[in-house]
Write a protein that holds these residues in place. Structure first.
Motif, PDB file in Angstrom:
ATOM      1  N   SER A 158      22.090  11.581  33.552  1.00  7.11           N
ATOM      2  CA  SER A 158      22.297  10.129  34.428  1.00  7.11           C
ATOM      3  C   SER A 158      21.025   9.441  33.825  1.00  7.11           C
ATOM      4  O   SER A 158      21.195   8.155  33.529  1.00  7.11           O
ATOM      5  N   GLY A 159      19.773  10.087  33.877  1.00  9.34           N
ATOM      6  CA  GLY A 159      18.856   9.293  33.355  1.00  9.34           C
ATOM      7  C   GLY A 159      18.460   9.645  32.003  1.00  9.34           C
ATOM      8  O   GLY A 159      18.645  10.763  31.633  1.00  9.34           O
ATOM      9  N   ILE A 160      18.224   8.732  31.015  1.00 12.59           N
ATOM     10  CA  ILE A 160      17.984   8.965  29.592  1.00 12.59           C
ATOM     11  C   ILE A 160      16.746   9.612  29.112  1.00 12.59           C
ATOM     12  O   ILE A 160      15.729   9.091  29.781  1.00 12.59           O
ATOM     13  N   GLY A 161      16.802  10.724  28.635  1.00 13.60           N
ATOM     14  CA  GLY A 161      15.610  11.399  27.940  1.00 13.60           C
ATOM     15  C   GLY A 161      15.172  10.675  26.515  1.00 13.60           C
ATOM     16  O   GLY A 161      15.659   9.810  26.066  1.00 13.60           O
ATOM     17  N   TYR A 162      13.970  11.119  26.166  1.00 10.80           N
ATOM     18  CA  TYR A 162      13.563  10.672  25.097  1.00 10.80           C
ATOM     19  C   TYR A 162      14.354  10.768  23.678  1.00 10.80           C
ATOM     20  O   TYR A 162      14.554   9.824  22.955  1.00 10.80           O
ATOM     21  N   ASP A 163      15.011  12.008  23.833  1.00 13.04           N
ATOM     22  CA  ASP A 163      15.816  12.303  22.466  1.00 13.04           C
ATOM     23  C   ASP A 163      17.011  11.076  22.439  1.00 13.04           C
ATOM     24  O   ASP A 163      17.128  10.519  21.314  1.00 13.04           O
ATOM     25  N   ARG A 164      17.436  11.209  23.671  1.00 12.91           N
ATOM     26  CA  ARG A 164      18.902  10.246  23.687  1.00 12.91           C
ATOM     27  C   ARG A 164      18.560   8.784  23.552  1.00 12.91           C
ATOM     28  O   ARG A 164      19.008   7.903  22.720  1.00 12.91           O
ATOM     29  N   ALA A 165      17.140   8.367  23.990  1.00  7.16           N
ATOM     30  CA  ALA A 165      16.958   7.002  23.774  1.00  7.16           C
ATOM     31  C   ALA A 165      16.587   6.489  22.335  1.00  7.16           C
ATOM     32  O   ALA A 165      16.995   5.410  22.077  1.00  7.16           O
ATOM     33  N   ALA A 166      15.934   7.595  21.636  1.00  2.00           N
ATOM     34  CA  ALA A 166      15.453   7.216  20.396  1.00  2.00           C
ATOM     35  C   ALA A 166      16.917   7.277  19.505  1.00  2.00           C
ATOM     36  O   ALA A 166      17.084   6.458  18.511  1.00  2.00           O
ATOM     37  N   ALA A 167      17.991   8.130  19.692  1.00  2.00           N
ATOM     38  CA  ALA A 167      18.986   8.032  18.968  1.00  2.00           C
ATOM     39  C   ALA A 167      19.847   6.864  19.302  1.00  2.00           C
ATOM     40  O   ALA A 167      20.608   6.320  18.513  1.00  2.00           O
ATOM     41  N   ALA A 168      19.743   6.355  20.585  1.00  2.00           N
ATOM     42  CA  ALA A 168      20.482   4.875  20.936  1.00  2.00           C
ATOM     43  C   ALA A 168      19.855   4.093  20.073  1.00  2.00           C
ATOM     44  O   ALA A 168      20.503   2.815  20.357  1.00  2.00           O
ATOM     45  N   GLY A 169      18.618   3.845  19.646  1.00  5.37           N
ATOM     46  CA  GLY A 169      18.043   2.875  18.994  1.00  5.37           C
ATOM     47  C   GLY A 169      17.266   1.964  19.854  1.00  5.37           C
ATOM     48  O   GLY A 169      16.944   2.259  21.053  1.00  5.37           O
ATOM     49  N   PRO A 170      16.647   0.671  19.180  1.00  2.00           N
ATOM     50  CA  PRO A 170      15.605  -0.018  20.084  1.00  2.00           C
ATOM     51  C   PRO A 170      15.981  -0.616  21.435  1.00  2.00           C
ATOM     52  O   PRO A 170      15.110  -0.655  22.079  1.00  2.00           O
ATOM     53  N   THR A 171      17.218  -0.832  21.365  1.00  2.23           N
ATOM     54  CA  THR A 171      17.814  -1.457  22.724  1.00  2.23           C
ATOM     55  C   THR A 171      17.705  -0.354  23.876  1.00  2.23           C
ATOM     56  O   THR A 171      17.215  -0.877  25.182  1.00  2.23           O
ATOM     57  N   ALA A 172      17.386   0.808  23.559  1.00  2.00           N
ATOM     58  CA  ALA A 172      17.240   1.841  24.659  1.00  2.00           C
ATOM     59  C   ALA A 172      15.916   2.624  24.779  1.00  2.00           C
ATOM     60  O   ALA A 172      15.322   2.806  25.802  1.00  2.00           O
ATOM     61  N   SER A 173      15.098   2.569  23.651  1.00  2.00           N
ATOM     62  CA  SER A 173      14.004   2.992  23.372  1.00  2.00           C
ATOM     63  C   SER A 173      12.579   2.232  23.475  1.00  2.00           C
ATOM     64  O   SER A 173      11.761   2.651  23.697  1.00  2.00           O
ATOM     65  N   GLU A 174      12.903   0.886  23.375  1.00  2.00           N
ATOM     66  CA  GLU A 174      11.933  -0.112  23.300  1.00  2.00           C
ATOM     67  C   GLU A 174      11.047  -0.051  24.634  1.00  2.00           C
ATOM     68  O   GLU A 174       9.633  -0.005  24.548  1.00  2.00           O
ATOM     69  N   PHE A 175      11.533  -0.182  25.602  1.00  4.71           N
ATOM     70  CA  PHE A 175      11.014   0.221  27.074  1.00  4.71           C
ATOM     71  C   PHE A 175      10.921   1.255  27.675  1.00  4.71           C
ATOM     72  O   PHE A 175      10.704   1.494  28.973  1.00  4.71           O
ATOM     73  N   HIS A 176      11.552   2.285  27.036  1.00  3.74           N
ATOM     74  CA  HIS A 176      11.913   3.734  27.749  1.00  3.74           C
ATOM     75  C   HIS A 176      10.403   4.570  27.985  1.00  3.74           C
ATOM     76  O   HIS A 176       9.610   4.681  27.024  1.00  3.74           O
ATOM     77  N   GLU A 177      10.260   4.946  29.224  1.00  2.98           N
ATOM     78  CA  GLU A 177       9.092   5.514  29.320  1.00  2.98           C
ATOM     79  C   GLU A 177       9.225   6.660  30.519  1.00  2.98           C
ATOM     80  O   GLU A 177       9.593   6.102  31.721  1.00  2.98           O
ATOM     81  N   ILE A 178       9.417   7.950  30.334  1.00  2.00           N
ATOM     82  CA  ILE A 178       9.284   8.941  31.372  1.00  2.00           C
ATOM     83  C   ILE A 178       7.846   9.189  31.525  1.00  2.00           C
ATOM     84  O   ILE A 178       7.235   9.978  31.073  1.00  2.00           O
ATOM     85  N   ARG A 179       7.262   8.980  32.780  1.00  5.86           N
ATOM     86  CA  ARG A 179       5.903   8.888  32.890  1.00  5.86           C
ATOM     87  C   ARG A 179       5.402  10.238  33.290  1.00  5.86           C
ATOM     88  O   ARG A 179       4.425  11.017  32.770  1.00  5.86           O
ATOM     89  N   ARG A 180       5.881  10.943  34.262  1.00  8.32           N
ATOM     90  CA  ARG A 180       5.573  11.940  34.849  1.00  8.32           C
ATOM     91  C   ARG A 180       6.604  12.971  35.789  1.00  8.32           C
ATOM     92  O   ARG A 180       7.699  12.249  35.975  1.00  8.32           O
ATOM     93  N   VAL A 181       6.546  14.043  35.590  1.00  4.43           N
ATOM     94  CA  VAL A 181       7.424  15.040  36.670  1.00  4.43           C
ATOM     95  C   VAL A 181       6.538  15.707  37.471  1.00  4.43           C
ATOM     96  O   VAL A 181       5.681  16.473  36.910  1.00  4.43           O
ATOM     97  N   VAL A 182       6.523  15.538  38.728  1.00  5.92           N
ATOM     98  CA  VAL A 182       5.777  16.240  39.730  1.00  5.92           C
ATOM     99  C   VAL A 182       6.674  17.373  40.523  1.00  5.92           C
ATOM    100  O   VAL A 182       7.897  16.823  41.043  1.00  5.92           O
TER     101      VAL A 182
END
Length: 255
Positions: A158-182
């Motif tokens: 559902s939510g995109i992780g770092y590996d998938r964002a990187a694989a999808a290219g700049p349109t997905a990874s440029e502003f992608h940030e998973i800040r924290r998991v609490v």
């Protein structure tokens, strides 16, 4: 720091800290403890945060969690749902969502358990998670840290992780940030070379081993893992007397 804080109050502060440094953005907490957390942040170290009543009203001062709609409130703006997408696409938002499953790179599942074609359980659906995660900072709140939630591979992304964002290219990874998991055990982040999940701090009374045993994949564990910041006396006064006088936080994380 106060010595009589409950686990729920420690989690509130950990959630609040996720918004530290954000400045004037729309903070969107999902869940009781994230909601208390963002209101605490706005009353203390992040006074420029903007948040809504969960509908379409932008609030100018915190109401107690669970206050009835007719309660007195300071209204600063009107934010109907259609305009929310403008804020999402602009990146001026930080959402804290839940996660039924999450993996080591931050891929999140709130859609289904089991294979997509024949799921064992239907959940919320992917909802806004894909757009949230590729457009602005996203954090997660997990009230029950276990190997059923922290999994090697999520059943549905559902939510995109770092590996998938990187694989999808700049349109997905440029502003992608998973800040924290609490979670109810610890605070985790992805501040590692390959963005694998890292143990950032453990809550008071929780061991590093306990967090590892409750996680379904190997965590990155620094040599020195600090304890999660405890609430100050001022934090506790705000939480207990102003933001959550009815103690709704304890239903999400029992003491």
């Amino acid at each position: 720091m106060s010595s009589d804080a409950t686990l729920a109050e420690v989690c509130v502060v950990a959630c609040a800290e996720a918004w530290r440094g954000d400045g004037e953005i729309l903070a969107s907490p999902i869940g009781t403890i994230p909601t208390i957390g963002v209101r605490l942040a706005a009353l203390t170290f992040e006074p420029d945060l903007v948040y809504t009543d969960g509908d379409a009203i932008v609030l100018g001062a915190p109401l107690p969690v669970g206050a009835p709609p007719e309660a007195a409130r300071i209204v600063e703006g009107w934010l109907p749902f259609g305009h929310m997408f403008d804020i999402v696409w602009s990146g001026k938002r930080h959402v804290m969502m839940g996660a039924t499953q999450i993996d080591r790179f931050g891929n999140q599942n709130i859609a289904c358990i089991g294979p997509w074609a024949r799921p064992k359980a239907q959940l919320l659906g992917v909802r806004g998670a894909p757009g949230n995660t590729v457009n602005h900072p996203t954090s997660y709140w997990v009230p029950q840290h276990s190997t059923r939630v922290f999994v090697e591979q999520v059943d549905c992304v559902s939510g995109i992780g770092y590996d998938r964002a990187a694989a999808a290219g700049p349109t997905a990874s440029e502003f992608h940030e998973i800040r924290r998991v609490v979670s109810n055990l610890a605070v985790l982040d992805f501040e590692t070379p390959d963005h694998a999940m890292r143990l950032r701090s453990v809550h008071p009374g929780v061991s590093v081993d306990k967090v590892g045993e409750s996680t379904g994949f190997p965590l990155v564990v620094p040599d020195d893992v600090p304890e999660t910041r405890a609430p100050t006396d001022d934090d506790l006064t705000l939480i207990r007397d102003l933001i959550d006088p009815n103690g709704l936080r304890n239903a999400e994380v029992p003491s």
